[in-house]
Design a protein around this motif. Sequence first.
Motif, PDB file in Angstrom:
ATOM      1  N   MET A 145      -0.526   7.436   2.178  1.00 16.39           N
ATOM      2  CA  MET A 145      -0.131   7.389   3.590  1.00 16.39           C
ATOM      3  C   MET A 145       0.123   8.776   4.179  1.00 16.39           C
ATOM      4  O   MET A 145       1.150   9.044   4.768  1.00 16.39           O
TER       5      MET A 145
ATOM      6  N   LEU B 148      -4.312  -1.173  10.730  1.00 19.06           N
ATOM      7  CA  LEU B 148      -3.840  -0.478   9.534  1.00 19.06           C
ATOM      8  C   LEU B 148      -2.841  -1.340   8.767  1.00 19.06           C
ATOM      9  O   LEU B 148      -2.897  -1.443   7.535  1.00 19.06           O
ATOM     10  N   ALA B 149      -1.929  -2.007   9.500  1.00 16.59           N
ATOM     11  CA  ALA B 149      -0.944  -2.877   8.845  1.00 16.59           C
ATOM     12  C   ALA B 149      -1.650  -3.971   8.052  1.00 16.59           C
ATOM     13  O   ALA B 149      -1.299  -4.236   6.895  1.00 16.59           O
ATOM     14  N   LEU B 150      -2.671  -4.592   8.657  1.00 11.93           N
ATOM     15  CA  LEU B 150      -3.358  -5.689   7.979  1.00 11.93           C
ATOM     16  C   LEU B 150      -4.136  -5.192   6.763  1.00 11.93           C
ATOM     17  O   LEU B 150      -4.151  -5.843   5.713  1.00 11.93           O
TER      18      LEU B 150
ATOM     19  N   ILE C 229      -3.454  -2.552   4.862  1.00  8.11           N
ATOM     20  CA  ILE C 229      -2.529  -2.221   3.776  1.00  8.11           C
ATOM     21  C   ILE C 229      -1.940  -3.498   3.175  1.00  8.11           C
ATOM     22  O   ILE C 229      -1.806  -3.620   1.952  1.00  8.11           O
ATOM     23  N   ALA C 230      -1.635  -4.489   4.051  1.00  5.55           N
ATOM     24  CA  ALA C 230      -1.094  -5.750   3.530  1.00  5.55           C
ATOM     25  C   ALA C 230      -2.110  -6.430   2.615  1.00  5.55           C
ATOM     26  O   ALA C 230      -1.755  -6.969   1.563  1.00  5.55           O
TER      27      ALA C 230
ATOM     28  N   ASN D 252      -2.101  -4.653  -0.630  1.00  3.62           N
ATOM     29  CA  ASN D 252      -0.886  -5.034  -1.357  1.00  3.62           C
ATOM     30  C   ASN D 252      -1.054  -6.402  -1.993  1.00  3.62           C
ATOM     31  O   ASN D 252      -0.672  -6.609  -3.151  1.00  3.62           O
ATOM     32  N   ALA D 253      -1.624  -7.359  -1.221  1.00  2.55           N
ATOM     33  CA  ALA D 253      -1.791  -8.715  -1.732  1.00  2.55           C
ATOM     34  C   ALA D 253      -2.696  -8.704  -2.964  1.00  2.55           C
ATOM     35  O   ALA D 253      -2.399  -9.344  -3.977  1.00  2.55           O
TER      36      ALA D 253
ATOM     37  N   ILE E  71      -0.777  -7.291  -5.881  1.00  2.97           N
ATOM     38  CA  ILE E  71       0.186  -8.239  -6.451  1.00  2.97           C
ATOM     39  C   ILE E  71      -0.540  -9.271  -7.308  1.00  2.97           C
ATOM     40  O   ILE E  71      -0.117  -9.616  -8.404  1.00  2.97           O
TER      41      ILE E  71
ATOM     42  N   ASN F 238       3.794 -10.242 -10.842  1.00  5.66           N
ATOM     43  CA  ASN F 238       4.887 -10.070  -9.889  1.00  5.66           C
ATOM     44  C   ASN F 238       5.497  -8.688  -9.899  1.00  5.66           C
ATOM     45  O   ASN F 238       6.607  -8.496  -9.428  1.00  5.66           O
TER      46      ASN F 238
ATOM     47  N   CYS G  35       3.648   3.802  -1.480  1.00  7.83           N
ATOM     48  CA  CYS G  35       4.560   4.120  -0.401  1.00  7.83           C
ATOM     49  C   CYS G  35       5.472   2.940  -0.112  1.00  7.83           C
ATOM     50  O   CYS G  35       5.030   1.804  -0.040  1.00  7.83           O
ATOM     51  N   ASP G  36       6.743   3.198   0.063  1.00  4.76           N
ATOM     52  CA  ASP G  36       7.662   2.110   0.377  1.00  4.76           C
ATOM     53  C   ASP G  36       7.906   2.040   1.877  1.00  4.76           C
ATOM     54  O   ASP G  36       8.939   1.590   2.326  1.00  4.76           O
ATOM     55  N   GLY G  37       6.956   2.524   2.636  1.00  2.00           N
ATOM     56  CA  GLY G  37       7.042   2.354   4.074  1.00  2.00           C
ATOM     57  C   GLY G  37       7.793   3.459   4.770  1.00  2.00           C
ATOM     58  O   GLY G  37       7.913   3.455   5.976  1.00  2.00           O
ATOM     59  N   ASN G  38       8.277   4.422   4.033  1.00  2.00           N
ATOM     60  CA  ASN G  38       8.980   5.481   4.750  1.00  2.00           C
ATOM     61  C   ASN G  38       8.175   6.765   4.745  1.00  2.00           C
ATOM     62  O   ASN G  38       8.684   7.822   5.021  1.00  2.00           O
TER      63      ASN G  38
END
Lengths: 199, 233
Positions: free
Chosen positions: B22, B187-189, B191-192, B195-196, B199, B204, B210-213
Amino acid sequence: MKELLLVLIGSALVNNVVLSQFLGLCPFLGVSKQVKTAASMGGAVIFVITIASAVASLIYDFILVPADLKYLQTIVFILVIAALVQTVEMFLKKTSPGLYQALGVYLPLITTNCAVLGVALTNVQKEYVAAKMGAMGFVTSVVNGFATAVGFTVAIVLLAGIRERIAHNDIPKPFQGAPIVLLTACLMAIAFFGFSGLI
Amino acid sequence: MSKYTERIYNGIVKENPTFILMLGMCPTLAVTTSAFNGMGMGLSTMVVLVASNLLISMLRRIIPDKVRIPAYIVVVATLVTVVQLLIQAFIPALYDALGLYIPLIVVNCIILGRAESYASKNPPVVSACDGIGMGLGFTLALTLIGFFRELIGAGTILSGTPLAVTLPEIYEPIAIFVLAPGAFLVLALIIATLNALHIKNNGNKKVEGCDGNCASCSGLSRCLSEQEKQGVE
């Protein structure tokens, strides 16, 4: 006066630096976990951008234009900004420890905030320069810088407020972290479209 | 895999600057209104990145440690000015589309980040390969985001290139995707989605990266500036 007011509202709300210009996104996403830190960051940004746009405007009008070195503006501006942030930091440390305490950590971060360089370059691009507007060029540059920074502060404080609430919610796993923040920013950007009728 | 191809793979997949680290968010969101603009921005950044990695790596024994950050900035800013003048002269359409964001390549954290963390410690050829890898990763990410925004928001594919296709008129473009909010949304979609997938592949386990910060980014600039401060004092 009317022109200055238009510049002020235009830069702070309508063309918000973060939500429609996409400048300064790193601090916007990075330092927006708590309202308090976000507000301090905003204060530091207002401080630095206002001074930086004044200095950049003077340098452009009195050094770069007479010497016909306009093409060097990127290099000159970034060096001036980096040096300026250092100077401001040392100056504050000596003269006003209280303010330094409040802004201290955030000042060095601002050197790499693209909003600062962005404003300096936009001022030249929009021709807020002496050759076009005389002394008003300088004033308009400073007002534009200040307004841009205020826009940044408004956006980052709002985002921090929302993120404080989101922190306690149950978010689907893939959306945790960056995606939910970006989605929040997306909704804020849509909301800020509402201002586009103002001017 | 030799160490050169390893660097390139690392930049494109393992440490993709946009989706994993990021870094360089401003141009990523600002110029990706079409695949062509995204690619143009990505390639301009890549040229600067490869050249700056190469130069800084060659100069790494000459630049004194205390003033290295200002020295890097001067190198990068010079290269950016060269690239800007070249684009203005040869691809005016791209110059108009990217506008302010070309000079702003100077403050792209990917470039200073690679200079500091890789090029200043490694020999020139590997550093250049690192630049190529990171640059390609960045270009691919920008092109991908631009592709989706253009497809949904304007109903065209690869406009501005010889391969341009326009969707049939039945499709009503959703204009918000080429405007500012669409950039955040796409961008949000993306990255999501990544992430999916992550996972799913790793059970799990906690989502890494990046933890979003934007920690890598502001953390980097902070540590850079702190070093710079020590250099000045």
